[in-house]
Design a protein around this motif. Structure first.
Motif, PDB file in Angstrom:
ATOM      1  N   ILE A 290       0.844  -1.203   0.152  1.00 29.03           N
ATOM      2  CA  ILE A 290       0.153  -0.211   0.161  1.00 29.03           C
ATOM      3  C   ILE A 290       0.775   1.382  -0.048  1.00 29.03           C
ATOM      4  O   ILE A 290       0.692   3.052  -0.306  1.00 29.03           O
ATOM      5  CB  ILE A 290      -0.920  -0.171   1.503  1.00 29.03           C
ATOM      6  CG1 ILE A 290      -1.897   1.068   0.961  1.00 29.03           C
ATOM      7  CG2 ILE A 290      -0.284   0.092   3.018  1.00 29.03           C
ATOM      8  CD1 ILE A 290      -3.232   0.995   2.061  1.00 29.03           C
ATOM      9  N   LEU A 291       2.354   0.987  -0.203  1.00 28.63           N
ATOM     10  CA  LEU A 291       2.973   2.210   0.582  1.00 28.63           C
ATOM     11  C   LEU A 291       4.220   2.439  -1.126  1.00 28.63           C
ATOM     12  O   LEU A 291       4.830   3.730  -0.717  1.00 28.63           O
ATOM     13  CB  LEU A 291       4.305   2.059   1.447  1.00 28.63           C
ATOM     14  CG  LEU A 291       4.134   1.538   3.655  1.00 28.63           C
ATOM     15  CD1 LEU A 291       4.872   1.871   3.271  1.00 28.63           C
ATOM     16  CD2 LEU A 291       2.458   3.457   3.323  1.00 28.63           C
TER      17      LEU A 291
ATOM     18  N   PHE B  98       2.717   1.792  -7.918  1.00 25.71           N
ATOM     19  CA  PHE B  98       1.888   0.662  -7.824  1.00 25.71           C
ATOM     20  C   PHE B  98       0.637   0.642  -8.227  1.00 25.71           C
ATOM     21  O   PHE B  98      -0.559   0.445  -9.010  1.00 25.71           O
ATOM     22  CB  PHE B  98       1.982  -0.849  -7.036  1.00 25.71           C
ATOM     23  CG  PHE B  98       1.217  -1.445  -7.429  1.00 25.71           C
ATOM     24  CD1 PHE B  98       0.964  -2.644  -7.627  1.00 25.71           C
ATOM     25  CD2 PHE B  98       1.030  -1.839  -5.537  1.00 25.71           C
ATOM     26  CE1 PHE B  98      -0.241  -3.165  -7.497  1.00 25.71           C
ATOM     27  CE2 PHE B  98      -0.611  -2.725  -5.657  1.00 25.71           C
ATOM     28  CZ  PHE B  98      -0.827  -3.505  -6.461  1.00 25.71           C
ATOM     29  N   LEU B  99      -0.051   1.666  -7.193  1.00 23.10           N
ATOM     30  CA  LEU B  99      -1.397   2.148  -6.991  1.00 23.10           C
ATOM     31  C   LEU B  99      -1.390   3.303  -8.291  1.00 23.10           C
ATOM     32  O   LEU B  99      -2.416   3.158  -8.386  1.00 23.10           O
ATOM     33  CB  LEU B  99      -0.989   3.072  -5.130  1.00 23.10           C
ATOM     34  CG  LEU B  99      -1.526   2.364  -3.770  1.00 23.10           C
ATOM     35  CD1 LEU B  99      -2.252   3.231  -2.626  1.00 23.10           C
ATOM     36  CD2 LEU B  99      -2.343   1.241  -4.098  1.00 23.10           C
ATOM     37  N   HIS B 100      -0.614   4.245  -8.173  1.00 19.37           N
ATOM     38  CA  HIS B 100      -1.152   4.930  -9.201  1.00 19.37           C
ATOM     39  C   HIS B 100      -1.219   4.005 -10.678  1.00 19.37           C
ATOM     40  O   HIS B 100      -2.439   4.424 -11.508  1.00 19.37           O
ATOM     41  CB  HIS B 100       0.107   6.033  -9.612  1.00 19.37           C
ATOM     42  CG  HIS B 100      -0.023   6.344 -11.190  1.00 19.37           C
ATOM     43  ND1 HIS B 100      -1.066   8.012 -10.941  1.00 19.37           N
ATOM     44  CD2 HIS B 100       0.599   6.401 -12.215  1.00 19.37           C
ATOM     45  CE1 HIS B 100      -1.199   8.394 -12.086  1.00 19.37           C
ATOM     46  NE2 HIS B 100       0.145   7.705 -13.083  1.00 19.37           N
TER      47      HIS B 100
ATOM     48  N   VAL C 248     -10.973   1.794  -3.767  1.00 17.81           N
ATOM     49  CA  VAL C 248     -11.087   1.687  -2.283  1.00 17.81           C
ATOM     50  C   VAL C 248     -10.098   0.568  -1.958  1.00 17.81           C
ATOM     51  O   VAL C 248      -9.962  -0.360  -3.493  1.00 17.81           O
ATOM     52  CB  VAL C 248     -12.487   1.115  -2.226  1.00 17.81           C
ATOM     53  CG1 VAL C 248     -12.363   0.925  -0.154  1.00 17.81           C
ATOM     54  CG2 VAL C 248     -13.601   2.583  -2.360  1.00 17.81           C
ATOM     55  N   VAL C 249      -9.563   0.536  -1.258  1.00 20.66           N
ATOM     56  CA  VAL C 249      -8.700  -0.219  -0.886  1.00 20.66           C
ATOM     57  C   VAL C 249      -7.875  -0.341   0.671  1.00 20.66           C
ATOM     58  O   VAL C 249      -8.845  -0.338   1.405  1.00 20.66           O
ATOM     59  CB  VAL C 249      -6.730   0.539  -0.991  1.00 20.66           C
ATOM     60  CG1 VAL C 249      -5.686  -0.361  -0.316  1.00 20.66           C
ATOM     61  CG2 VAL C 249      -7.109   1.342  -2.543  1.00 20.66           C
TER      62      VAL C 249
ATOM     63  N   GLY D 268      -3.707  10.365  -4.311  1.00 21.99           N
ATOM     64  CA  GLY D 268      -2.598   9.535  -3.249  1.00 21.99           C
ATOM     65  C   GLY D 268      -2.734   9.600  -2.212  1.00 21.99           C
ATOM     66  O   GLY D 268      -1.949   9.427  -1.189  1.00 21.99           O
ATOM     67  N   GLU D 269      -4.277   9.831  -1.580  1.00 18.49           N
ATOM     68  CA  GLU D 269      -4.723  10.338  -0.719  1.00 18.49           C
ATOM     69  C   GLU D 269      -5.427   9.009  -0.059  1.00 18.49           C
ATOM     70  O   GLU D 269      -6.472   9.138  -0.619  1.00 18.49           O
ATOM     71  CB  GLU D 269      -5.181  12.098  -0.339  1.00 18.49           C
ATOM     72  CG  GLU D 269      -3.855  12.938  -0.508  1.00 18.49           C
ATOM     73  CD  GLU D 269      -2.728  12.846   0.351  1.00 18.49           C
ATOM     74  OE1 GLU D 269      -3.185  12.595   1.656  1.00 18.49           O
ATOM     75  OE2 GLU D 269      -1.893  13.309  -0.141  1.00 18.49           O
TER      76      GLU D 269
END
Length: 262
Positions: free
Chosen positions: A184-185, A189-191, A202-203, A250-251
């Motif tokens: 998650i950091l 990857f999240l982008h 949603v994560v 990013g939040e």
């Protein structure tokens, strides 16, 4: 199976010449200490008995494994210098202890209202959380550890398994390397995942060995995610949070989902 029988079983399985085992009848807890370092692990028997009724011997095997690995990690010496690739961030709930049993504070950063970031030294089958004593002994500053840990987490693979339920997409990351929630950091990857999301991203990190990313396209999706997160949270070895997080720009924003449908 009751607490007394479980106590006897664990005492037999965890006994050793370098071990001291003590039972607290009032708290129904068993403490296993290493005589080599005078440190140990305390386990609640009631919780293990409850798991035994569902998983039988597997529940005992898992407890024995984690106690053995935990004690080994305490006994092994941590060497940060020349072992930078072994430093990783780990996600924990905000209620997780802030200090080692000896009162030595862990290295911690705030993450969300529900989660904090700890830093760990990988020891193979387990890891040891980095505290101020380790940093002082090694002569390392906190920022150095944090930078290396975040760099290393970006090097971890990010294989996702996708499930479609009621018109929503759910992606699961579960490599069982101890750092699934730590992904998650990984902002890159999240982008990349966010670019593929058609609805609301949603994560969830219900426990350390899973990361769930949901592409929510209708209200049913929120109910399904809430049920998934609670189930994983209840069954994880290191629970983090049953809440989920809206992810945008990013939040992370924690959200409480009141499930209505089953």
């Amino acid at each position: 199976m009751d607490s007394i029988k479980m106590k006897r079983e664990l005492e037999t399985r965890l006994a050793g010449k370098d071990r001291a085992i003590a039972y607290d009848r009032e708290k129904d807890q068993l403490r296993i200490e290493s005589k080599l370092v005078n440190k140990g692990i305390t386990i609640s028997l009631a919780g293990i008995v409850a798991k035994w009724h569902a998983d039988k011997e597997k529940a005992i095997d898992e407890v024995v494994y984690y106690v053995e690995e935990g004690l080994r990690a305490m006994e092994d010496t941590v060497k940060l210098t020349d072992h930078e690739k072994k430093i990783f961030p780990v996600i924990r709930s905000t209620s997780f202890p802030k200090e080692a049993e000896e009162g030595v504070p862990f290295l911690i950063d705030e993450h969300t209202a529900e989660t904090n970031i700890y830093y760990a030294y990988d020891m193979g089958n387990t890891y040891r959380l980095i505290d101020s004593r380790i940093m002082e002994k090694e002569g390392w500053q906190p920022n150095r550890i944090k930078e290396i840990a975040l760099f290393n987490v970006r090097s971890l693979s990010t294989p996702l398994k996708e499930d479609q339920v009621a018109g929503n997409s759910f992606y699961f990351l579960n490599t069982n390397d101890g750092y699934d929630a730590s992904r998650i950091l990984n902002k890159g990857f999240l982008h990349d995942v966010e670019m593929k999301i058609a609805g609301t991203m949603v994560v969830a990190v219900p426990h350390q060995d899973v990361l769930i990313i949901a592409d929510i396209r209708n209200d049913r999706g929120y109910d399904i995610l809430a049920q998934m997160a609670m189930s994983f949270f209840a069954n994880g070895h290191v629970p983090i949070t049953a809440l989920s997080f809206l992810y945008e720009n990013g939040e992370f924003e924690p959200i409480f989902i009141l499930g209505k449908n089953k």
